[in-house]
Design a protein around this motif. Structure first.
Motif, PDB file in Angstrom:
ATOM      1  N   SER A 207      -5.955  31.098  13.351  1.00 21.25           N
ATOM      2  CA  SER A 207      -6.417  30.653  14.648  1.00 21.25           C
ATOM      3  C   SER A 207      -8.023  30.750  14.683  1.00 21.25           C
ATOM      4  O   SER A 207      -8.668  29.626  15.321  1.00 21.25           O
ATOM      5  CB  SER A 207      -6.107  31.480  15.716  1.00 21.25           C
ATOM      6  N   GLU A 210      -8.987  27.200  13.039  1.00 25.75           N
ATOM      7  CA  GLU A 210      -9.105  26.439  14.131  1.00 25.75           C
ATOM      8  C   GLU A 210      -9.989  26.325  15.390  1.00 25.75           C
ATOM      9  O   GLU A 210     -10.851  25.367  15.565  1.00 25.75           O
ATOM     10  CB  GLU A 210      -7.500  26.408  14.985  1.00 25.75           C
ATOM     11  N   CYS A 211     -10.611  27.485  15.672  1.00 23.06           N
ATOM     12  CA  CYS A 211     -11.520  27.521  16.558  1.00 23.06           C
ATOM     13  C   CYS A 211     -12.858  26.870  16.097  1.00 23.06           C
ATOM     14  O   CYS A 211     -13.629  26.228  16.536  1.00 23.06           O
ATOM     15  CB  CYS A 211     -11.776  29.156  17.003  1.00 23.06           C
ATOM     16  N   ARG A 213     -13.151  24.697  13.902  1.00 25.11           N
ATOM     17  CA  ARG A 213     -12.891  23.345  13.417  1.00 25.11           C
ATOM     18  C   ARG A 213     -13.149  22.463  15.035  1.00 25.11           C
ATOM     19  O   ARG A 213     -13.558  21.573  14.966  1.00 25.11           O
ATOM     20  CB  ARG A 213     -11.578  23.105  12.798  1.00 25.11           C
ATOM     21  N   ARG A 214     -12.433  23.309  15.960  1.00 27.52           N
ATOM     22  CA  ARG A 214     -12.533  22.534  17.261  1.00 27.52           C
ATOM     23  C   ARG A 214     -14.143  22.512  17.643  1.00 27.52           C
ATOM     24  O   ARG A 214     -14.758  21.624  18.419  1.00 27.52           O
ATOM     25  CB  ARG A 214     -12.016  23.444  18.288  1.00 27.52           C
TER      26      ARG A 214
END
Length: 386
Positions: A207, A210-211, A213-214
C-alpha cells in the motif's frame, strides 16, 4: 526548511502560495532577475530592505537565538517557542483555527520544533491540532482547507516519530481529504508521501508503494516534492522482495532533480536514497548517500542528524564495516541527548543489540558504552525489535 536568509524566506513564501518567481517579483514590487539572484544567494539586500519586502506579502522578521550553550535548555526553549523566524501577520478578528495564515504558522512551528527536539514533546499539541482542523473539511474555504491539510500532515509526522502509527495514519488520511477538498495537488502529494512513510514497514508495504505512485501521478508538483515521492517509492519498494532494479531507478530519478533543490531538501533526498539502497541490499552505496546527508544537516536539525547518523550506523553494521559502525555510533551518542524521539530510541536499541557480537572490539565497545550512557539502554541484553 531552515530559514536563514531572505532567499530562504522567499522560497517558503513561493511554496506556500504556489507562486512562480515572476509572480513573487510582482507581489513585492521588484524584478524577476532580482528575485532569482536573491534566491541563489548572489544578492543580499540587508535586513531593513528584507523586512520591508516581506511586509508587502504579509510576513515579518522575528529575532530568535541561534545557539544555547546547554543543549537541554536549548531543547526546552525550542519546545516552548511560539513561532518560527519568519511569521505571517495574522488576522485579529478571526478564530485561530479558521484563519488560514494562522493555521499555516502552526504547521511551520510544529515542523520547525520537531526538527529541533523530536516529536515526543509535541504529541498532545499535534493531537489537539488534528481535532481542531478536522471541521475545515466542511464548507468551501479552500485556502483554509489547504492550510489545514498541511497542519494535519505535520501532526501525522509528529505522531509517526512517536510510533503512534494508528493516529498518524488517521491524521495523514485527514490531510489527504482536506487537500482534495482544497484542490491543492501539492498538499495531496505531501499527504500521499506521509502515508507511504507510515505504511512502509509492516504488513502494508504494498500500500505504501501505491501511495507513492498516486502522489507521483498528480500534476503541477515542484521538484522537491517529486524527488521526495521518488525516494519514498524507492524506500517502499526496497522492503519488498526482488525490487532492486526498480529501487535504483526511483533513487536515480530522484537524485537527478537535486541540482534544483535547496540544501535541506537535497539532504533529505540523499538520506532516503541511502536508506532505500541499504534496505534492498546495497549498504555500501547507501552509506555514501547517508554520509552526505549527515554532513548537510549537522547545523540544521538535531532530529534529522540523529536519524541519519543512526541509519548510517545501521548501514555500516549491515556492511560489516566495524570502523564506520564505531564512528557513526560515537557521533550519534553526541546527538541523542538533544532530541526526544521514539524513532531514535528504536534505532539506538537496534544498534546496541546488533553490535553485541562486536562488543570485545575496543572501538565498538567504547561506542556502545557512550551510546548506552546517553540513551539509558543497557548494553548487556538483547531487545525485541519493533
Amino acid at each position: 526548511m531552515a530559514v536563514k536568509s531572505l532567499g530562504d524566506a522567499l522560497m517558503v513564501i513561493m511554496r506556500r502560495h504556489g507562486w512562480t518567481g515572476t509572480r513573487l517579483a510582482r507581489e513585492i514590487g521588484t524584478s524577476q532577475p532580482w528575485v532569482s539572484m536573491v534566491l541563489s544567494g548572489k544578492r543580499d539586500p540587508g535586513m531593513a530592505r528584507s523586512a520591508a519586502l516581506l511586509r508587502r506579502v504579509g510576513w515579518e522578521l522575528e529575532l530568535v537565538p541561534s545557539k544555547e550553550d546547554d543543549p537541554v535548555k536549548r531543547r526546552r526553549f525550542l519546545a516552548s517557542a511560539t513561532s518560527v523566524a519568519f511569521m505571517p501577520q495574522l488576522t485579529p478578528s478571526a478564530k485561530p483555527y479558521r484563519d488560514a495564515d494562522y493555521v499555516r504558522v502552526l504547521a511551520d512551528r510544529l515542523a520547525h520544533t520537531e526538527e529541533q527536539i523530536g516529536g515526543a514533546p509535541l504529541v498532545r499539541e499535534a493531537v489537539r491540532h488534528v481535532h481542531h482542523v478536522a471541521s475545515a473539511i466542511e464548507g468551501g474555504e479552500r485556502r483554509l482547507q489547504g492550510a489545514a491539510a498541511r497542519l494535519a500532515r505535520q501532526a501525522a509526522l509528529v505522531l509517526h516519530d512517536t510510533r503512534r502509527l494508528g493516529q498518524a495514519e488517521k491524521a495523514a488520511v485527514l490531510s489527504l481529504a482536506l487537500a482534495g477538498k482544497a484542490g491543492d495537488a501539492q498538499a495531496q502529494a505531501l499527504a500521499y508521501d506521509t502515508l507511504a512513510l507510515i505504511r512502509t514497514y509492516g504488513s502494508a508495504a504494498a500500500s505504501a508503494v501505491e501511495c507513492a505512485r498516486r502522489g507521483l501521478a498528480l500534476g503541477g508538483l515542484d521538484d522537491a516534492t517529486r524527488a521526495m515521492l521518488l525516494v519514498r517509492l524507492g524506500r517502499s519498494l526496497a522492503v519488498l522482495p526482488g525490487q532492486e532494479r526498480q529501487v535504483r531507478r526511483a533513487v536515480d530519478r530522484a537524485q537527478e532533480l537535486m541540482d534544483r533543490l535547496g540544501a535541506l531538501d537535497s539532504a533529505e533526498i540523499m538520506a532516503n536514497a541511502g536508506i532505500a539502497l541499504s534496505d534492498c541490499g546495497l549498504p555500501a552505496r547507501g552509506a555514501i548517500d547517508l554520509r552526505s546527508a549527515v554532513a548537510a544537516v549537522e547545523s540544521q536539525s538535531p532530529l534529522l542528524l540523529a536519524l541519519y547518523q543512526a541509519r548510517l550506523a545501521k548501514t555500516a553494521v549491515r556492511a560489516r564495516d566495524i570502523d564506520e559502525t564505531a564512528r557513526a555510533m560515537t557521533a550519534l551518542s553526541r546527538t541523542v541527548p538533544l532530541v526526544t524521539s521514539r524513532r531514535v530510541d528504536i534505532h539506538v536499541r537496534h544498534l546496541l543489540d546488533g553490535t553485541r557480537g562486536w562488543s570485545t572490539i575496543l572501538e565498538v565497545k567504547d561506542a556502545r558504552e557512550r551510546l548506552a550512557e546517553v540513551s539509558g539502554w543497557p548494553t548487556g541484553r538483547a531487545w525485541r525489535t519493533s
